[in-house]
Design a protein around this motif. Structure first.
Motif, short mmCIF file in Angstrom:
data_model
loop_
_atom_site.label_atom_id
_atom_site.label_comp_id
_atom_site.label_asym_id
_atom_site.label_seq_id
_atom_site.Cartn_x
_atom_site.Cartn_y
_atom_site.Cartn_z
N UNK A 36 0.84 -1.21 0.00
CA UNK A 36 0.00 0.00 0.00
C UNK A 36 0.87 1.25 0.00
N UNK A 37 1.95 1.23 0.78
CA UNK A 37 2.86 2.37 0.83
C UNK A 37 3.50 2.62 -0.54
N UNK A 38 3.99 1.56 -1.19
CA UNK A 38 4.63 1.71 -2.50
C UNK A 38 3.62 2.16 -3.56
N UNK A 39 2.41 1.67 -3.47
CA UNK A 39 1.36 2.10 -4.39
C UNK A 39 1.10 3.60 -4.23
N UNK A 40 1.01 4.06 -2.98
CA UNK A 40 0.77 5.47 -2.71
C UNK A 40 1.94 6.32 -3.21
N UNK A 41 3.18 5.87 -2.97
CA UNK A 41 4.35 6.62 -3.43
C UNK A 41 4.37 6.70 -4.96
N UNK A 42 4.03 5.61 -5.63
CA UNK A 42 4.00 5.62 -7.10
C UNK A 42 2.92 6.56 -7.61
N UNK A 43 1.78 6.56 -6.95
CA UNK A 43 0.69 7.46 -7.33
C UNK A 43 1.13 8.93 -7.19
N UNK A 61 4.21 10.06 -7.28
CA UNK A 61 5.20 10.35 -8.32
C UNK A 61 4.51 10.62 -9.66
N UNK A 62 3.49 9.84 -9.99
CA UNK A 62 2.77 10.06 -11.25
C UNK A 62 2.09 11.43 -11.25
N UNK A 63 1.55 11.84 -10.11
CA UNK A 63 0.92 13.16 -10.01
C UNK A 63 1.92 14.27 -10.22
N UNK A 64 3.17 14.03 -9.85
CA UNK A 64 4.22 15.03 -10.05
C UNK A 64 4.83 14.95 -11.45
N UNK A 65 4.36 14.02 -12.26
CA UNK A 65 4.85 13.90 -13.61
C UNK A 65 6.03 12.97 -13.78
N UNK A 66 6.39 12.26 -12.73
CA UNK A 66 7.50 11.30 -12.84
C UNK A 66 6.96 9.99 -13.38
N UNK A 67 7.79 9.33 -14.11
CA UNK A 67 7.43 8.01 -14.66
C UNK A 67 8.22 6.95 -13.91
#
Length: 167
Positions: free
Chosen positions: A147-154, A156-162
């Motif tokens: 859940x933590x990694x999913x949230x961190x990835x989300x 990052x995507x919101x900030x425009x990181x891939x």
């Protein structure tokens, strides 16, 4: 690989030097607790720091500090290569106990740093003096770390990181 293993199954490996492995993990935790670097600000062994140092460098036996007990959990996932999971120590509360976790090549390392006894259900899996590794298997997708990694990835995507591409 434990791709198709279910939560609750037991991963086994023998021979296994539990004392050597526990000392290695304690060394990582001890070093993080001494660090003044930002990622390790929450890592502190408190009253156990000197005792851990005596175990690592003074020849004290690991059994001399029953407050330090280590359990391994084996991650299983059919969506991710759990063998690549590595993450830094994290201070947690595990029920009423003070503990730390870290990720190491498909395993979740859980280290109790507390005078209270470990849960009797976990006691058979303590590796401190084990000659056989017995690690309960947990599905990665069912864990708080997932859940933590999913949230961190989300985020990052919101900030425009891939996310990095896999080769």
């Amino acid at each position: 690989m434990t791709r198709d293993a279910a939560t609750g199954e037991i991963y086994r490996r023998a021979p296994f030097d539990g004392s050597l492995f526990a000392r290695a993990m304690l060394a990582i935790l001890w070093r993080a607790s001494l660090s003044d670097r930002e990622p390790f600000e929450e890592i502190a062994l408190g009253p156990y720091q000197d005792r851990a140092g005596a175990i690592l460098f003074g020849g004290a036996p690991l059994a001399s500090c029953p407050e330090l007990e280590l359990v391994l959990y084996r991650y299983a996932s059919d969506k991710h290569d759990a063998r690549k999971f590595v993450f830094m120590p994290l201070r947690i509360r595990s029920g009423a106990l003070n503990a730390f976790t870290l990720g190491l090549g498909g395993f979740l390392v859980w280290i109790k740093v507390d005078q209270r006894p470990i849960d009797p259900m976990l006691a058979p899996f303590v590796v401190n003096a084990a000659s056989e590794l017995r690690a309960p298997i947990i599905r990665f997708e069912e864990t708080a770390e997932y859940a933590y990694f999913q949230q961190a990835a989300h985020q990052d995507r919101r900030r425009g990181r891939r996310p990095p591409t896999q080769a």
